[in-house]
Motif scaffolding. Structure first.
Motif, short mmCIF file in Angstrom:
data_model
loop_
_atom_site.label_atom_id
_atom_site.label_comp_id
_atom_site.label_asym_id
_atom_site.label_seq_id
_atom_site.Cartn_x
_atom_site.Cartn_y
_atom_site.Cartn_z
N GLY A 1 73.04 -3.16 -3.01
CA GLY A 1 73.62 -2.21 -2.08
C GLY A 1 73.29 -0.76 -2.34
N SER A 2 72.49 -0.50 -3.39
CA SER A 2 72.21 0.89 -3.77
C SER A 2 70.92 1.42 -3.18
N TYR A 3 70.07 0.54 -2.66
CA TYR A 3 68.72 1.00 -2.36
C TYR A 3 68.39 0.94 -0.87
N ALA A 4 67.42 1.78 -0.52
CA ALA A 4 66.90 1.81 0.84
C ALA A 4 65.39 1.96 0.76
N GLU A 5 64.69 1.18 1.55
CA GLU A 5 63.23 1.30 1.56
C GLU A 5 62.81 2.60 2.22
N LEU A 6 61.76 3.20 1.68
CA LEU A 6 61.20 4.41 2.26
C LEU A 6 60.18 4.04 3.33
N PRO A 7 60.08 4.83 4.38
CA PRO A 7 59.12 4.50 5.45
C PRO A 7 57.68 4.51 4.94
N SER A 8 56.89 3.58 5.44
CA SER A 8 55.48 3.53 5.06
C SER A 8 54.71 4.63 5.75
N PRO A 9 53.83 5.34 5.04
CA PRO A 9 53.09 6.44 5.65
C PRO A 9 52.06 5.94 6.66
N LYS A 10 51.77 6.78 7.64
CA LYS A 10 50.76 6.46 8.64
C LYS A 10 49.41 7.02 8.19
N VAL A 11 48.40 6.18 8.18
CA VAL A 11 47.05 6.60 7.79
C VAL A 11 46.05 5.97 8.77
N PRO A 12 44.82 6.50 8.83
CA PRO A 12 43.79 5.85 9.65
C PRO A 12 43.59 4.41 9.19
N GLU A 13 43.62 3.46 10.12
CA GLU A 13 43.61 2.05 9.73
C GLU A 13 42.21 1.48 9.53
N ASP A 14 41.22 2.04 10.17
CA ASP A 14 39.85 1.54 9.99
C ASP A 14 38.89 2.72 10.02
N PRO A 15 38.95 3.59 9.00
CA PRO A 15 38.18 4.85 9.05
C PRO A 15 36.68 4.64 9.08
N LEU A 16 36.17 3.52 8.55
CA LEU A 16 34.72 3.29 8.50
C LEU A 16 34.24 2.29 9.55
N LYS A 17 35.17 1.83 10.42
CA LYS A 17 34.84 0.81 11.42
C LYS A 17 34.11 -0.37 10.75
N PHE A 18 34.74 -0.86 9.69
CA PHE A 18 34.10 -1.85 8.82
C PHE A 18 34.23 -3.26 9.40
N ARG A 19 33.17 -4.03 9.21
CA ARG A 19 33.20 -5.43 9.63
C ARG A 19 32.34 -6.25 8.68
N ASP A 20 32.89 -7.36 8.17
CA ASP A 20 32.08 -8.34 7.45
C ASP A 20 32.10 -9.62 8.28
N SER A 21 32.65 -10.70 7.76
CA SER A 21 32.77 -11.90 8.58
C SER A 21 33.87 -11.73 9.64
N LYS A 22 34.76 -10.74 9.42
CA LYS A 22 35.81 -10.40 10.38
C LYS A 22 35.89 -8.89 10.49
N LYS A 23 36.50 -8.41 11.56
CA LYS A 23 36.80 -6.99 11.66
C LYS A 23 37.90 -6.64 10.67
N TYR A 24 37.79 -5.46 10.08
CA TYR A 24 38.81 -5.01 9.12
C TYR A 24 40.19 -4.93 9.78
N VAL A 25 40.24 -4.46 11.03
CA VAL A 25 41.53 -4.36 11.72
C VAL A 25 42.17 -5.74 11.88
#
Length: 287
Positions: free
Chosen positions: A69-93
């Motif tokens: 009952g003592s804790y609260a999660e902190l919000p996750s920061p927003k960052v660019p999700e696919d800055p390099l437009k990376f793809r291998d066998s699947k898209k990074y996104v």
């Protein structure tokens, strides 16, 4: 009344399908024995037969370590999700979406603010289930935000590490999180606040080469794999056989790289003790 019996049988079959028998059991990755899932959970996800510490995620870890009952999660920061437009066998996104669906988490590092036996702390937990706990922009930013919140709260920053290293899909941007986290730790030290690390299985790669090994106090769970490169890579490079248990927590403790190895059942009390030593009466004064 045969139709009624058919309905009853169908409902019974559906009920069994909704609660599959395999969910009642867990195969220990240490000894290979089958353990009741409920028994494993009650034992803090430690095998009651061989003491193997199973990998656990942030939600479970917060519940085990922080006062109820003592804790609260902190919000996750927003960052660019696919800055390099990376793809291998699947898209990074697509990989990110799959990881979020599987874990119900934004990325591989979550922070929470709470107390441990009354001692205030900001606590971060890496989740190996999220793309191997890999360090990318989101993990680096979450680490920095965790430190900033600890400085604002005048309390220690505690992190549980679990990672396969840097996130290859983000290339050099993932490696840039190593110096970023190092600078953040220095900011914490400049504020006169402790930085405590608990290394869990596995902690490897760029995470080990940065914030995982820079703690004022270095703690590890039993038999945790901790290292930079893999054992086979090292052996092929130096052309020598490595010692038994190399890169395991107990070996690192014996060779001076860790301060202590602590069983999960004792971890909460030990962390409270360490914070008490490092912070003195700061929490009491703040209260």
């Amino acid at each position: 009344m045969s139709w009624l019996n058919n309905v009853r049988n169908a409902l019974a079959f559906k009920s069994k399908k909704e609660q599959p028998e395999e969910n009642l059991w867990h195969k220990c990755k240490g000894c290979g024995q089958m353990v009741f899932t409920k028994e494993l959970e009650e034992n803090l996800h430690v095998c009651p037969r061989c003491e193997h510490h199973e990998r656990i995620g942030p939600k479970i870890r917060f519940g085990q370590i922080l006062d109820q009952g003592s804790y609260a999660e902190l919000p996750s920061p927003k960052v660019p999700e696919d800055p390099l437009k990376f793809r291998d066998s699947k898209k990074y996104v697509d990989r990110i979406k799959a990881a979020r669906t599987a874990t119900n988490e934004a990325d591989a590092l979550l922070n929470a603010r709470g107390t441990i036996l009354g001692h205030r702390v900001v606590m971060g937990v890496q989740d190996f289930a999220f793309m191997g706990g890999s360090m990318g922009l989101a993990v680096g930013e979450a680490f920095v935000r965790g430190v900033e919140n600890a400085i604002a709260d005048r309390c220690p920053y505690l992190i549980f590490t679990a990672a396969g290293g840097a996130r290859m899909q983000e290339g050099i941007l993932s490696l840039m999180q190593m110096p970023r986290s190092t600078v953040a730790i220095q900011m914490l030290h400049d504020a006169g606040l402790p930085y405590i690390v608990v290394l869990t299985d596995p902690t490897t790669g760029g995470v080990t080469a940065s914030y995982a090994m820079l703690g004022d106090v270095q703690i590890a769970e039993p038999n945790a794999l901790i290292g930079f490169a893999g054992q086979r890579v090292i052996e092929s490079t130096i052309r020598e056989k490595l010692p038994e248990g190399f890169q395991r927590a107990e070996y690192l403790l014996a060779h001076g790289m860790l301060d202590m190895v602590v069983h999960r059942r004792d971890l909460r009390e030990r962390l409270a003790q360490v914070i008490g030593y490092l912070c003195g009466n700061r929490d009491a004064a703040a209260a």
